[in-house]
Design a protein around this motif. Structure first.
Motif, PDB file in Angstrom:
ATOM      1  N   ASN A 129       0.822  -1.212   0.000  1.00 21.19           N
ATOM      2  CA  ASN A 129       0.000   0.000   0.000  1.00 21.19           C
ATOM      3  C   ASN A 129       0.856   1.261   0.000  1.00 21.19           C
ATOM      4  O   ASN A 129       0.562   2.228  -0.717  1.00 21.19           O
ATOM      5  CB  ASN A 129      -0.921   0.036   1.216  1.00 21.19           C
ATOM      6  N   CYS A 130       1.909   1.274   0.826  1.00 23.51           N
ATOM      7  CA  CYS A 130       2.721   2.499   0.876  1.00 23.51           C
ATOM      8  C   CYS A 130       3.592   2.641  -0.372  1.00 23.51           C
ATOM      9  O   CYS A 130       3.884   3.771  -0.793  1.00 23.51           O
ATOM     10  CB  CYS A 130       3.536   2.594   2.156  1.00 23.51           C
ATOM     11  N   VAL A 131       3.960   1.535  -1.006  1.00 31.33           N
ATOM     12  CA  VAL A 131       4.669   1.621  -2.282  1.00 31.33           C
ATOM     13  C   VAL A 131       3.756   2.204  -3.354  1.00 31.33           C
ATOM     14  O   VAL A 131       4.164   3.063  -4.147  1.00 31.33           O
ATOM     15  CB  VAL A 131       5.214   0.244  -2.702  1.00 31.33           C
ATOM     16  N   GLU A 132       2.509   1.741  -3.391  1.00 28.48           N
ATOM     17  CA  GLU A 132       1.553   2.279  -4.372  1.00 28.48           C
ATOM     18  C   GLU A 132       1.401   3.791  -4.193  1.00 28.48           C
ATOM     19  O   GLU A 132       1.354   4.545  -5.171  1.00 28.48           O
ATOM     20  CB  GLU A 132       0.192   1.592  -4.228  1.00 28.48           C
ATOM     21  N   ARG A 144       5.612  12.394 -15.062  1.00 32.12           N
ATOM     22  CA  ARG A 144       6.162  11.277 -15.834  1.00 32.12           C
ATOM     23  C   ARG A 144       5.490   9.977 -15.411  1.00 32.12           C
ATOM     24  O   ARG A 144       4.942   9.886 -14.315  1.00 32.12           O
ATOM     25  CB  ARG A 144       7.677  11.177 -15.628  1.00 32.12           C
ATOM     26  N   ARG A 145       5.582   8.951 -16.242  1.00 35.57           N
ATOM     27  CA  ARG A 145       4.907   7.692 -15.942  1.00 35.57           C
ATOM     28  C   ARG A 145       5.846   6.601 -15.458  1.00 35.57           C
ATOM     29  O   ARG A 145       5.521   5.830 -14.563  1.00 35.57           O
ATOM     30  CB  ARG A 145       4.149   7.199 -17.177  1.00 35.57           C
ATOM     31  N   ALA A 146       7.004   6.473 -16.055  1.00 36.86           N
ATOM     32  CA  ALA A 146       7.878   5.330 -15.776  1.00 36.86           C
ATOM     33  C   ALA A 146       8.545   5.454 -14.406  1.00 36.86           C
ATOM     34  O   ALA A 146       8.961   6.542 -13.990  1.00 36.86           O
ATOM     35  CB  ALA A 146       8.932   5.200 -16.859  1.00 36.86           C
ATOM     36  N   ILE A 147       8.661   4.320 -13.731  1.00 35.21           N
ATOM     37  CA  ILE A 147       9.414   4.212 -12.486  1.00 35.21           C
ATOM     38  C   ILE A 147      10.599   3.282 -12.750  1.00 35.21           C
ATOM     39  O   ILE A 147      10.421   2.200 -13.318  1.00 35.21           O
ATOM     40  CB  ILE A 147       8.564   3.635 -11.342  1.00 35.21           C
ATOM     41  N   SER A 158       0.501  -5.988  -5.141  1.00 34.79           N
ATOM     42  CA  SER A 158      -0.557  -5.244  -5.832  1.00 34.79           C
ATOM     43  C   SER A 158       0.044  -4.749  -7.155  1.00 34.79           C
ATOM     44  O   SER A 158       1.269  -4.648  -7.288  1.00 34.79           O
ATOM     45  CB  SER A 158      -1.065  -4.097  -4.966  1.00 34.79           C
ATOM     46  N   LEU A 159      -0.772  -4.435  -8.140  1.00 35.58           N
ATOM     47  CA  LEU A 159      -0.272  -4.348  -9.508  1.00 35.58           C
ATOM     48  C   LEU A 159       0.821  -3.308  -9.716  1.00 35.58           C
ATOM     49  O   LEU A 159       1.790  -3.563 -10.439  1.00 35.58           O
ATOM     50  CB  LEU A 159      -1.431  -4.109 -10.477  1.00 35.58           C
ATOM     51  N   GLY A 160       0.682  -2.125  -9.110  1.00 35.47           N
ATOM     52  CA  GLY A 160       1.725  -1.128  -9.287  1.00 35.47           C
ATOM     53  C   GLY A 160       3.037  -1.572  -8.681  1.00 35.47           C
ATOM     54  O   GLY A 160       4.098  -1.472  -9.308  1.00 35.47           O
ATOM     55  N   ALA A 161       2.987  -2.076  -7.451  1.00 29.00           N
ATOM     56  CA  ALA A 161       4.185  -2.558  -6.778  1.00 29.00           C
ATOM     57  C   ALA A 161       4.740  -3.798  -7.460  1.00 29.00           C
ATOM     58  O   ALA A 161       5.959  -3.999  -7.540  1.00 29.00           O
ATOM     59  CB  ALA A 161       3.880  -2.847  -5.309  1.00 29.00           C
ATOM     60  N   LEU A 162       3.860  -4.649  -7.973  1.00 28.66           N
ATOM     61  CA  LEU A 162       4.289  -5.865  -8.648  1.00 28.66           C
ATOM     62  C   LEU A 162       5.048  -5.536  -9.932  1.00 28.66           C
ATOM     63  O   LEU A 162       5.998  -6.242 -10.300  1.00 28.66           O
ATOM     64  CB  LEU A 162       3.091  -6.753  -8.948  1.00 28.66           C
ATOM     65  N   ALA A 163       4.645  -4.470 -10.614  1.00 30.94           N
ATOM     66  CA  ALA A 163       5.357  -4.058 -11.820  1.00 30.94           C
ATOM     67  C   ALA A 163       6.816  -3.720 -11.504  1.00 30.94           C
ATOM     68  O   ALA A 163       7.689  -3.861 -12.358  1.00 30.94           O
ATOM     69  CB  ALA A 163       4.660  -2.861 -12.461  1.00 30.94           C
ATOM     70  N   LEU A 164       7.091  -3.283 -10.274  1.00 34.33           N
ATOM     71  CA  LEU A 164       8.440  -2.917  -9.863  1.00 34.33           C
ATOM     72  C   LEU A 164       9.238  -4.105  -9.348  1.00 34.33           C
ATOM     73  O   LEU A 164      10.454  -4.026  -9.206  1.00 34.33           O
ATOM     74  CB  LEU A 164       8.375  -1.859  -8.758  1.00 34.33           C
ATOM     75  N   THR A 165       8.556  -5.191  -9.048  1.00 35.50           N
ATOM     76  CA  THR A 165       9.169  -6.388  -8.478  1.00 35.50           C
ATOM     77  C   THR A 165       9.843  -7.198  -9.576  1.00 35.50           C
ATOM     78  O   THR A 165       9.300  -7.360 -10.667  1.00 35.50           O
ATOM     79  CB  THR A 165       8.101  -7.212  -7.748  1.00 35.50           C
ATOM     80  N   GLY A 166      11.034  -7.725  -9.276  1.00 35.95           N
ATOM     81  CA  GLY A 166      11.773  -8.453 -10.296  1.00 35.95           C
ATOM     82  C   GLY A 166      11.416  -9.921 -10.407  1.00 35.95           C
ATOM     83  O   GLY A 166      11.604 -10.519 -11.470  1.00 35.95           O
ATOM     84  N   ASN A 167      10.915 -10.529  -9.343  1.00 37.25           N
ATOM     85  CA  ASN A 167      10.715 -11.974  -9.302  1.00 37.25           C
ATOM     86  C   ASN A 167       9.728 -12.446 -10.364  1.00 37.25           C
ATOM     87  O   ASN A 167       8.567 -12.028 -10.395  1.00 37.25           O
ATOM     88  CB  ASN A 167      10.223 -12.378  -7.910  1.00 37.25           C
ATOM     89  N   ARG A 168      10.174 -13.339 -11.234  1.00 36.84           N
ATOM     90  CA  ARG A 168       9.367 -13.798 -12.365  1.00 36.84           C
ATOM     91  C   ARG A 168       8.119 -14.542 -11.914  1.00 36.84           C
ATOM     92  O   ARG A 168       7.032 -14.368 -12.474  1.00 36.84           O
ATOM     93  CB  ARG A 168      10.206 -14.694 -13.266  1.00 36.84           C
ATOM     94  N   ALA A 169       8.246 -15.373 -10.894  1.00 39.38           N
ATOM     95  CA  ALA A 169       7.098 -16.141 -10.427  1.00 39.38           C
ATOM     96  C   ALA A 169       6.006 -15.230  -9.879  1.00 39.38           C
ATOM     97  O   ALA A 169       4.817 -15.445 -10.138  1.00 39.38           O
ATOM     98  CB  ALA A 169       7.537 -17.143  -9.358  1.00 39.38           C
ATOM     99  N   SER A 172       4.337 -13.305 -12.821  1.00 40.33           N
ATOM    100  CA  SER A 172       3.541 -14.110 -13.749  1.00 40.33           C
ATOM    101  C   SER A 172       2.099 -14.291 -13.277  1.00 40.33           C
ATOM    102  O   SER A 172       1.223 -14.618 -14.074  1.00 40.33           O
ATOM    103  CB  SER A 172       4.194 -15.487 -13.941  1.00 40.33           C
ATOM    104  N   ALA A 173       1.854 -14.060 -11.983  1.00 40.56           N
ATOM    105  CA  ALA A 173       0.504 -14.227 -11.448  1.00 40.56           C
ATOM    106  C   ALA A 173      -0.391 -13.023 -11.712  1.00 40.56           C
ATOM    107  O   ALA A 173      -1.593 -13.074 -11.432  1.00 40.56           O
ATOM    108  CB  ALA A 173       0.566 -14.491  -9.947  1.00 40.56           C
ATOM    109  N   ALA A 174       0.158 -11.948 -12.278  1.00 40.21           N
ATOM    110  CA  ALA A 174      -0.610 -10.712 -12.429  1.00 40.21           C
ATOM    111  C   ALA A 174      -1.803 -10.876 -13.366  1.00 40.21           C
ATOM    112  O   ALA A 174      -2.880 -10.336 -13.115  1.00 40.21           O
ATOM    113  CB  ALA A 174       0.295  -9.589 -12.933  1.00 40.21           C
TER     114      ALA A 174
END
Length: 433
Positions: A129-132, A144-147, A158-169, A172-174
């Motif tokens: 939540n705080c990352v979002e 600007r849009r890109a992080i 959550s989707l915004g924070a997940l976009a920043l996360t590197g872990n493939r597994a 892939s659940a998104a």
């Protein structure tokens, strides 16, 4: 008894009606209870107990959300008093005495002594939540849009924070595309001799690279889920300078590495940087109660009222626990105690990797946020399971779960810490046979 037989015996003892009910009723998404088939019932300090009375030394601390241990007496008594006085529990973002007391304690005990100036945003009660909130605000401030995020990072699911996360597994659940992210190599990703911030600077300043300046860089000073990778001070300073030169914000995700886990309250204190935004959660609540903060430089606090909210941003019981926990930070001996415990644990890991595990494991991490990186995931899992049957609760992390992570309570009694160290050394000796 060989480790495998010990594990099988543990699993057999763990079979119970409660565990069967959980397996039958809880979603398949559950994870910890699969690898640790134990039903826990109570906890005190650095020890937790299962339904049969077996004791475990907690070197996981609920993924870093229990830095002060279980049912810490100081924090617990503050919570009990508040409940006994019928203190208001849930208030959205209405003003309350509990919130005001927390803000005063946080300002006077944490921010002012460190010459830090932040506004405090209470978001929904989890780290993601705080990352979002942080990335949404960065986009609002900069237009600007890109992080820009880093390899092996973890920022939430959550989707915004997940976009920043590197872990493939995890990604892939998104089920949807995860965009508006620039992925950059973390410090030493290509080896310590490669200046990855220098590479990033070249890309962002080259008008034909295809890399436009981002709204923000988000970074962990120590990557917890990514394998306990530690950024060097100079690398973090170079990243802060790059962000400033590009007109981008610097966001430090201190959700797991903060609140003393790396030896100082903030993981970046010794790095001579001043992040624009800091994300805190997990142990900020003191006792494991859900709470999260986004710390914002005052000039960046451009939110409109209600523009980012969350129903449970007014968890007053968590405010009370957080206020009580911060009392520890008034006394320099508390931080000195973290340093002492860190040295004991680091010395033990050095003995293990120079002895029993030579050629198979290396020590990683900082402070009481450390572990052993093994040469194979199967070896790390065998080590984790071996510790479990010896009564030490840990988890694995890293791109392939090749790291066994050790996160004891910051105030773990020295004799309990030494007992756990003996079990770690015994497990290493067993595996070396």
């Amino acid at each position: 008894m060989p480790v495998q037989n010990l594990v099988e015996a543990q699993a057999s003892r763990a079979a119970s009606a409660d565990l069967s009910l959980i397996e039958d009723m809880e979603s398949a998404v559950r994870s910890y209870c699969r690898s640790t088939p134990v039903v826990f019932t109570r906890a005190q300090g650095s020890c937790i107990f299962d339904e049969r009375g077996n004791r475990y030394i907690d070197f996981l601390c609920a993924a870093g959300s229990l830095n002060y241990g279980h049912n810490d007496p100081l924090i617990k008594q503050a919570l009990i008093r508040y409940l006994d006085d019928d203190g208001i529990l849930q208030t959205l973002d209405f003003a309350t005495a509990a919130k005001a007391r927390f803000l005063q304690e946080f300002r006077d005990t944490i921010l002012v002594p460190r010459a830090l100036h932040y506004r405090v945003q209470f978001t929904g009660p989890t780290g993601t939540n705080c990352v979002e909130a942080a990335i949404k605000l960065a986009r609002k401030v900069t237009g600007r849009r890109a992080i820009a995020a880093f390899t092996n990072s973890y920022h939430g699911v959550s989707l915004g924070a997940l976009a920043l996360t590197g872990n493939r597994a995890k990604r892939s659940a998104a089920g949807v595309s995860l965009g508006d992210t620039l992925r950059l190599p973390y410090d030493a990703y290509f080896g310590p001799e490669i200046d990855t911030v220098g590479l990033a600077r070249k890309l962002f300043l080259d008008a034909s690279s295809g890399y436009d300046a981002p709204a923000a860089f988000i970074v962990e000073a120590v990557q917890g889920e990514g394998g306990l990778n530690c950024a060097r001070d100079a690398w973090m300073r170079a990243l802060a300078a790059l962000a400033k030169d590009l007109g981008a914000l610097l966001i430090v995700d201190d959700i797991q590495a903060g609140c003393g886990r790396c030896g100082t309250f903030f993981s970046f204190e010794a790095m001579d940087i001043h992040p624009d935004i800091v994300c805190l959660s997990k142990s900020i609540g003191g006792s494991g109660l859900p709470m999260a903060l986004t710390l914002i430089h005052p000039k960046l606090d451009v939110w409109e009222p209600g523009e980012h909210n969350g129903t449970f941003r007014g968890n007053n019981l968590a405010f009370v626990g957080a206020t009580a926990a911060l009392e520890y930070w008034r006394d320099a001996s508390f931080q000195n105690g973290i340093a002492h415990r860190s040295k004991l644990l680091h010395d033990a890991l050095s003995r293990i990797t120079n002895g029993y595990m030579r050629g198979h494991a290396t020590p990683v991490g900082r402070g009481l946020f450390v572990g052993l990186r093994f040469d194979s995931p199967s070896r790390s899992e065998a080590f984790r399971r071996g510790l479990l049957v010896r009564g030490v609760l840990t988890e694995t992390c890293g791109p392939n779960d090749e790291v066994v992570k050790f996160m004891p309570a910051l105030n773990i009694p020295e004799d309990t810490l030494c007992e756990a160290v003996r079990q770690i050394e015994a497990c290493a000796a067993e595996m070396a046979q």
